[in-house]
Design an enzyme around this catalytic site. Structure first.
Site, PDB file in Angstrom:
ATOM      1  N   ASP A  17       0.853  -1.182   0.000  1.00  2.93           N
ATOM      2  CA  ASP A  17       0.000   0.000   0.000  1.00  2.93           C
ATOM      3  C   ASP A  17       0.892   1.235   0.000  1.00  2.93           C
ATOM      4  OD1 ASP A  17      -2.089  -1.733   0.104  1.00  2.93           O
ATOM      5  OD2 ASP A  17      -2.716  -1.232   2.144  1.00  2.93           O
TER       6      ASP A  17
ATOM      7  N   ASP B  74     -15.207  -3.004  -1.647  1.00  2.00           N
ATOM      8  CA  ASP B  74     -14.824  -2.736  -0.265  1.00  2.00           C
ATOM      9  C   ASP B  74     -16.105  -2.537   0.533  1.00  2.00           C
ATOM     10  OD1 ASP B  74     -12.150  -2.676  -1.194  1.00  2.00           O
ATOM     11  OD2 ASP B  74     -12.395  -0.572  -1.751  1.00  2.00           O
TER      12      ASP B  74
END
Length: 240
Positions: free
Chosen positions: A8, A129
């Site tokens: 990330d 998500d």
């Protein structure tokens, strides 16, 4: 089952977040290319990269960091975060990304996602998500009233290569992967499902593999791998 260690990116460095909150970022490596090589040396054969700044900004931000990873990686790299139009898809695929992940765009502009999946077979995935089963967008900052399963069904038969489902409430906390949510999506569609969020140990990989119903195609490894709670060799063995 294929395992995807995650990188990330926030402000050009490798971080992990808690529940997707940018203020909770913990830095693990300021050299993304070095981190990619470390993961490849562990035996992983694919990489999951997220441009966190891009997810919030609505366009790609960490270009240099992603490019540095592509410069050293031989294994396939999938990328999500801020890719919202066909130009963004084409640019990253041309740069060497093997598969782009479209999240917010899947909710805001599903026709574009279907167009991209048709134009680039096998190279477009959808990122779903979810918070309490409901889809979140804009870097998880906004929760919609759409259920994750319904969004997954909307892309059935359009050529989407995979769906990555993340339980936001568990992400980065190492509280255990949400097998139930992942399984709901796997059973609802024929599209391969990849689990993300909360994986804490090799037992989670085994739980995903052993659940009744359609097989789970993959899992994304984050903080537990970085913290040493998941042994790479054991994880790869369990996934096989």
């Amino acid at each position: 089952m294929k395992l995807y260690p995650a990188i990330d990116l926030k402000d050009g460095v490798c971080v992990r977040l808690l529940r997707g909150e940018m203020t909770s970022a913990t830095s693990f490596n300021d050299d993304p290319a070095d981190q990619a090589l470390r993961l490849a040396a562990m035996g992983f054969e694919a990489l999951h990269v997220v441009d966190l700044n891009g997810a919030f900004a609505g366009h790609s931000v960490n270009h240099n960091a992603v490019s540095s990873i592509l410069d050293v990686m031989m294994a396939p790299v999938q990328l999500g975060g801020g890719i919202r139009d066909m130009n963004g898809v084409e640019r990253w695929l041309d740069a060497g990304i093997s598969r782009v992940i479209l999240g917010t765009a899947a909710v805001r502009n599903p026709a574009f996602v279907k167009e991209a999946a048709k134009a680039f077979p096998g190279q477009v995935a959808v990122g779903i998500d979810a918070r309490d089963g409901l889809v979140a967008v804009q870097g998880w900052a906004e929760t919609t009233d759409m259920h994750a399963v319904d969004l997954a069904r909307a892309f059935e038969g359009c050529g989407v290569a995979a769906i990555i489902v993340t339980d936001i409430a568990r992400d980065g906390l190492k509280t255990g992967v949400n097998v139930d949510l992942t399984g709901q999506l796997a059973d609802a569609v024929s599209i391969p499902i990849i689990a993300s969020g909360g994986l804490k140990n090799v037992g989670d990989i085994t739980a995903l593999k052993n659940r009744a119903g359609k097989p789970i195609a993959g899992a994304i490894l984050g903080r537990a791998l970085y913290d040493g709670d998941i042994d790479p060799a054991a994880a790869l063995l369990a996934a096989r």
